[in-house]
Write an enzyme that holds these catalytic residues in place. Sequence first.
Site: not given
Length: 418
Positions: A58, A60, A204, A233
């Site tokens: 983890y 953050e 985008d 993609k």
Amino acid sequence: MTLNQPPTPHLAAEDPDVARLVEAEAQRQQDTIRLIASENYVSAAVLEATGSVFTNKYSEGYAGKRYYEGQQLVDPLEELAIARAKAVFGAEHVNVQPYSGSPANLAIYLAVLKPGETVLGMGLPSGGHLTHGWSVSATGKWFNAVHYGVRKETGRVDLDEVRDLALRERPKLIFCGGTAVPRTIDFAGFAAIAKEVGAVLAADVAHIAGLIAGGAHPSPVGHADIISTTTHKTLRGPRGAMLMSTEEWAKPLDKAVFPGLQGGPHNHTTAAIAVALKEAATPEFSAYAHQIVANASALADALLERGFDLVSGGTDNHLILADLSPKGIGGKPAAKALDRAGIELNYNTVPFDPRKPFDPSGIRIGTAAVTTRGLGTAEMPLIADFIDRAVAAEGDEPALDAIAAEVRALLASFPVPA
């Protein structure tokens, strides 16, 4: 012999139910012509990184500014992914933490706009994305969204119309790009409009990022203030996203991603993004990107020869949008027939579609995955023939099953890369 790569012996021993589904999915991906424009096959190295022990950590915050200890290896991993993205795309700033494309776009709104301010984006029925301000998205509910489309006669964006709309509405944010846009995006043209009205331009490029990386599509860098992309993609990485920008927008975007929208990044995804970006920097990837475009052009030509009506008359990239109205069938039943025939794609609205979005007139086709498997322009007429026959055979299950057998025979010479 297991088809799934890398092998999963521990999964098979501990949870055979899930293991069977994984293996069945590997078999399905082997046996079908995958033409969903947002899908691909990643390398075994990307898969291994995705399943690595970084999933246990983890983290953050950002490198050097974390809220948890034990980041001695996470920080250099994230910095490596960022450095590789900057090298591939030439961007001044990169954030590799967004979980997926939609949260990445939401971070742009949080960085640029206040609720109620105006955004100009491509309308969903014309090929835009939900997060470009469409009414059912939070972006359409929380902001004043106005939309441009395409000309009915050409199926292409008319920048004069975009300019007129921008001058009238004075948006603070303009999106270019979309999810079903088969033609080259004029980033310079959009940038000129954004400059004239004092708007921030966001590109985008989720669908075409791999083509940009490989030099098969113009880059928005130097034109767009902010660039968002997924990392799967055409870029052929894991299911994740990136934001790129000029230095001016670096801090606002980083704050929008964390703590604005997300908690800890998915470090295993970051590892896989780094691997995919290393692959994207190779000459082999550039050849692959150009082959995607060549395959799409060849497939479009073969579909036109068989009487398909293609939006804009063809394609400049990996994506083909076909209106099936002349074939006398809707996109949804056609897509289901094609799936039965071993050809995987999605039904899709077309510009000015008279049918409902869940039962539209069109289908969307992409050539990234079949290109990864090694199929070339010689195979595209065969695929067009399969599509044509399957659409005509809708409802005839024996005929569709026979096509599926032909598909499997063709694909036997093009194994899934591992």
